[in-house]
Scaffold this motif. Structure first.
Motif, short mmCIF file in Angstrom:
data_model
loop_
_atom_site.label_atom_id
_atom_site.label_comp_id
_atom_site.label_asym_id
_atom_site.label_seq_id
_atom_site.Cartn_x
_atom_site.Cartn_y
_atom_site.Cartn_z
N GLN A 100 58.34 13.48 -65.87
CA GLN A 100 59.13 14.09 -66.94
C GLN A 100 59.00 13.36 -68.27
O GLN A 100 58.87 13.99 -69.31
N TYR A 101 59.01 12.04 -68.25
CA TYR A 101 59.04 11.30 -69.52
C TYR A 101 58.48 9.90 -69.34
O TYR A 101 58.32 9.41 -68.22
N ASP A 103 59.54 6.12 -70.69
CA ASP A 103 60.63 5.35 -71.29
C ASP A 103 60.02 4.11 -71.94
O ASP A 103 59.52 3.21 -71.26
N LEU A 150 62.38 8.01 -75.40
CA LEU A 150 62.03 8.79 -74.22
C LEU A 150 61.05 9.87 -74.67
O LEU A 150 61.42 10.81 -75.37
N ILE A 151 59.81 9.71 -74.28
CA ILE A 151 58.75 10.60 -74.72
C ILE A 151 58.45 11.60 -73.62
O ILE A 151 58.20 11.20 -72.47
N ASN A 152 58.47 12.88 -73.95
CA ASN A 152 58.14 13.90 -72.97
C ASN A 152 56.73 13.68 -72.43
O ASN A 152 55.79 13.45 -73.20
N ARG A 153 56.59 13.76 -71.13
CA ARG A 153 55.30 13.44 -70.50
C ARG A 153 54.18 14.37 -70.96
O ARG A 153 53.03 13.94 -71.07
N ASP A 154 54.51 15.62 -71.27
CA ASP A 154 53.47 16.54 -71.71
C ASP A 154 53.01 16.27 -73.14
O ASP A 154 52.04 16.86 -73.60
N GLN A 155 53.71 15.36 -73.87
CA GLN A 155 53.30 14.97 -75.20
C GLN A 155 52.44 13.70 -75.20
O GLN A 155 51.98 13.27 -76.25
#
Length: 203
Positions: A100-101, A103, A150-155
């Motif tokens: 998901q993200y 950290d 918290l960076i979105n994993r798809d980014q």
């Protein structure tokens, strides 16, 4: 009259106990049918039952432990670089990463200052482009972010561990030494990278 009474006395009694007796006979047949199976068949059924249970337990354990293998690649003693799909790069400590993200804490990013200067001939058409790269500590921006992202994993395009003697890690270590009490937003929040590059290009 006496004949009728004797006939009623001789008639068989249909009591619930008789039904219970017949039921117990049926249960006994089922039990005898299981015991009547060959020994190898009973052993095989028990083994299959335990094998199925073991497979279910193993699958649950693998899902629980193997759901985040990426986290095992994070070097906790070093900084990481996180590259985003928009071209931005952030540096810091990856505390956790999952589907998901990401950290990220203790965050820094690069600031590129580009200045155009005329060359020796004084012609602005053939001006030289001078790029100065500095490392900025996150936290003193206008919106006042905390030191966690918290960076979105798809980014995230990819992330990587940084060497202890790399330019970014060296600059981070120098910044920490210069700011032992932490960041103070009343002063400049950017630190000049001691090993930053100054690229001069001529068109």
């Amino acid at each position: 009259m006496e004949f009728n009474q004797s006939m009623r006395a001789a008639a068989p009694a249909h009591s619930p106990s008789g039904a219970a007796a017949s039921g117990s006979v049926g249960g006994g047949k089922a039990s005898r049918s299981w015991k009547g199976n060959p020994m190898w068949l009973r052993v095989a059924l028990i083994v299959l039952l335990f094998a199925a249970t073991a497979v279910v337990v193993v699958m649950v354990v693998l899902v629980y432990l193997g759901g985040n293998n990426e986290q095992t690649f994070v070097n906790k003693s070093q900084e990481q670089a996180v590259f985003l799909t928009n071209g931005q790069v952030y540096f810091g400590h990856v505390k956790s990463v999952n589907k998901q993200y990401v950290d990220l804490e203790g965050i820094y990013y690069l600031n590129v200052n580009q200045q155009v200067q005329p060359n020796q001939s004084g012609s602005s058409a053939n001006a030289a482009s001078n790029q100065s790269v500095s490392l900025v500590k996150l936290g003193c921006e206008l919106h006042g972010p905390t030191d966690q992202m918290l960076i979105n994993r798809d980014q995230v395009t990819f992330w990587e561990n940084l060497k202890s003697d790399g330019q970014v890690t060296t600059a981070i270590t120098q910044w920490v030494k210069q700011n032992p009490t932490g960041q103070k937003c009343t002063t400049s929040n950017s630190t000049s990278n001691s090993s930053s590059t100054s690229n001069t290009t001529k068109p």
